[in-house]
Design an enzyme around this catalytic site. Sequence first.
Site, PDB file in Angstrom:
ATOM      1  N   ARG A  74       0.850  -1.183   0.000  1.00 17.90           N
ATOM      2  CA  ARG A  74       0.000   0.000   0.000  1.00 17.90           C
ATOM      3  C   ARG A  74       0.893   1.243   0.000  1.00 17.90           C
ATOM      4  NH1 ARG A  74      -3.909  -0.527   4.560  1.00 17.90           N
ATOM      5  NH2 ARG A  74      -4.921  -1.989   3.122  1.00 17.90           N
ATOM      6  N   ARG A 143      -2.420   6.249   9.725  1.00 19.79           N
ATOM      7  CA  ARG A 143      -2.247   5.797   8.343  1.00 19.79           C
ATOM      8  C   ARG A 143      -2.450   6.957   7.359  1.00 19.79           C
ATOM      9  NH1 ARG A 143      -4.850  -0.312   8.209  1.00 19.79           N
ATOM     10  NH2 ARG A 143      -3.695  -1.148   9.985  1.00 19.79           N
ATOM     11  N   LYS A 219      -4.780   0.353  14.681  1.00 19.75           N
ATOM     12  CA  LYS A 219      -4.667   1.319  13.584  1.00 19.75           C
ATOM     13  C   LYS A 219      -5.398   2.616  13.924  1.00 19.75           C
ATOM     14  CE  LYS A 219      -8.520  -1.058  11.294  1.00 19.75           C
ATOM     15  NZ  LYS A 219      -8.901  -1.892  10.140  1.00 19.75           N
ATOM     16  N   LYS A 221      -6.891   6.280  11.890  1.00 20.92           N
ATOM     17  CA  LYS A 221      -7.182   6.856  10.584  1.00 20.92           C
ATOM     18  C   LYS A 221      -7.666   8.297  10.732  1.00 20.92           C
ATOM     19  CE  LYS A 221      -8.370   2.314   8.673  1.00 20.92           C
ATOM     20  NZ  LYS A 221      -9.397   1.497   7.993  1.00 20.92           N
ATOM     21  N   CYS A 441     -14.629  -3.775  -1.097  1.00 20.59           N
ATOM     22  CA  CYS A 441     -13.240  -4.042  -0.724  1.00 20.59           C
ATOM     23  C   CYS A 441     -12.662  -5.087  -1.678  1.00 20.59           C
ATOM     24  CB  CYS A 441     -13.160  -4.514   0.719  1.00 20.59           C
ATOM     25  SG  CYS A 441     -13.830  -6.186   0.970  1.00 20.59           S
ATOM     26  N   CYS A 447      -7.201 -11.423   0.053  1.00 23.62           N
ATOM     27  CA  CYS A 447      -7.287 -11.022   1.453  1.00 23.62           C
ATOM     28  C   CYS A 447      -7.480 -12.240   2.348  1.00 23.62           C
ATOM     29  CB  CYS A 447      -8.431 -10.037   1.659  1.00 23.62           C
ATOM     30  SG  CYS A 447      -8.591  -9.504   3.389  1.00 23.62           S
ATOM     31  N   CYS A 486     -15.660  -9.279   4.780  1.00 29.67           N
ATOM     32  CA  CYS A 486     -15.559  -9.635   6.196  1.00 29.67           C
ATOM     33  C   CYS A 486     -16.063  -8.457   7.024  1.00 29.67           C
ATOM     34  CB  CYS A 486     -14.120 -10.002   6.564  1.00 29.67           C
ATOM     35  SG  CYS A 486     -13.057  -8.586   6.937  1.00 29.67           S
ATOM     36  N   CYS A 490     -13.789  -2.458   5.459  1.00 28.76           N
ATOM     37  CA  CYS A 490     -12.882  -1.550   4.749  1.00 28.76           C
ATOM     38  C   CYS A 490     -13.597  -0.649   3.748  1.00 28.76           C
ATOM     39  CB  CYS A 490     -11.786  -2.354   4.054  1.00 28.76           C
ATOM     40  SG  CYS A 490     -10.635  -3.133   5.203  1.00 28.76           S
TER      41      CYS A 490
END
Length: 585
Positions: A74, A143, A219, A221, A441, A447, A486, A490
């Site tokens: 990424r 991120r 994480k 954001k 996603c 994934c 899932c 995302c």
Amino acid sequence: MSTLGKSANEGIKDASEYLRGTILEGLANSATGSLSKDDQQLTKFHGIYQQDDRDIRKERRKKKLEPAHSFMIRVRVPGGVSTPQQWLDMDRIAQEHANGALKLTTRQAFQFHGVIKSNLKTTIAEINESLFDTLAACGDVNRNVMCNPNPMQSKVHADVLQLATEISDHLSPRTGAYHEIWLDDGTGEKVKVTYDAPKIDDIADPEEPIYGKHYLPRKFKTVIAVPPSNDVDIYAHDLGYIAILEGDDKIVGYNVTVGGGMGMTHGNEETFPRLADLLGFCTPEQAVIVGEAVVRVQRDHGNRDVRTNARLKYTIERLGIDKFREEVETLCGFKLEKPRDFTFEDNGDRYGWIEDHTGHHHYTMFVENGRVYDTDDYQMLTGLREIAKVHEGDFRLTANQNLIIANISPEKKAEIETLLADYKMIDSHERSALRLNSMACVSLPTCGLALAESQRYLPDLVTEIEEILDDAGLRQDAITIRMTGCPNGCARPYIAEIGFVGRGPGKYNLYLGGGFHGERLSKLYAPSVKGDDVAAILKPLIHDYAKNRKDGERFGDFTIRSGYIKATGNGRDFHKDFVEPELAV
């Protein structure tokens, strides 16, 4: 910090020597295409996920072969802005080192898929040579920082892009591990082409003055929105800045939001998506200071014992927004003002051509699920390559996985318009309003978390639903529809008017009732629905909406008013009030 009783990832970070681990040794091991399990966690901080082709996993297992390992990389693109040369660099890297496709993500970043281990160092070095990097594109850190790319608000775009870049630079990890591992030129000299943050004097940890040795619990954001557009889905993120304008060309400050997040775990009601709270108002000069303070409070108060409850949203649930504000203000050394008034109208993109106040032109094109690649019928990757060769402005990645060819001079417009027509991209947005507001996603086959298909399936499902919309006379009525393989969310399905979340092969939880401009969470309408049954389930709702909606009423609002689902008041209400519907399938 003792790691006794902490989640496994805390121990990995503790022993990693600031994200170094044994990554270099793993890269040198040619006996396997994979890295060690601990290093797979650490490489996320470097912007890399180990994956394998799940379509052929069983076949390889039968042959006693290890999975077909490869890596997703990424690229961090603050604000989603790329020069034409950087676009060409990303195109070339996709062709030479990845699977030939360029992925535009839901967070204004580039992704490469299918990079094999022996090509990792070369690929990352070439990304850095383009003056992008991959550091902190993943991992327990701040991120890629997103901002509104909308050319209709181009008078303030430079300001919000500057803030996005400043926040990204300031909250970048300081460890030298990234350059030591990926950018050593072979002579022992470290090739540094990325931002070197200024040193801070009053610090306890000189290697990581903001994060410390253990970084964040999960994480983090950050996004910046410019009303009336909520195209960055500000309420779905840990930290947000809502630009408050005086007139249409001066930002007087920002409303700060905290505590949004999409992920949850199936079957665990202590996990849930949550919308961000308004924390207060700050001036432009205070914005980076406030951002660091929010990160530091989460660093010190986030849950490091239970990783599924480690995001900032759970910290704020536990502390309460008033206590959290108090902690932030203490670190800032000043009080936040009360939030200012603002209004959001939508969270989509504005397609096609527009001309801004300078006389420059911008073209926003629809890129289904962010996949830029060539087929026999549609040479999109090639077409954009040819445009990048002559374009003198910039490219802007949107938070909805689309692309803006921006800042086209009047002299260049005809040339670029001809190329758009030659490569069939001039009418990319002439689709149903549902498709233009769709997002998925990556999911299968790469994934490792995916339970069901997403980007390979949603386009076909939208085609089925389009037939119903056509019959109901709603083809041009915008409805947000999103799918993830899932529950990590995302593609931000929990704020869509129609959301699908994978439960297993070919099965999805169906959610309804999200707000059209991302201001309300959805509610579960039907669990574990077979993909083949979705159109039949939605058909009576869509026809009811066509016949009985109020003037200007959005689909998500209608599903609540008509009693199909109950409104979700906040994150902790997400799992409440589910009533099993009688489905006509």
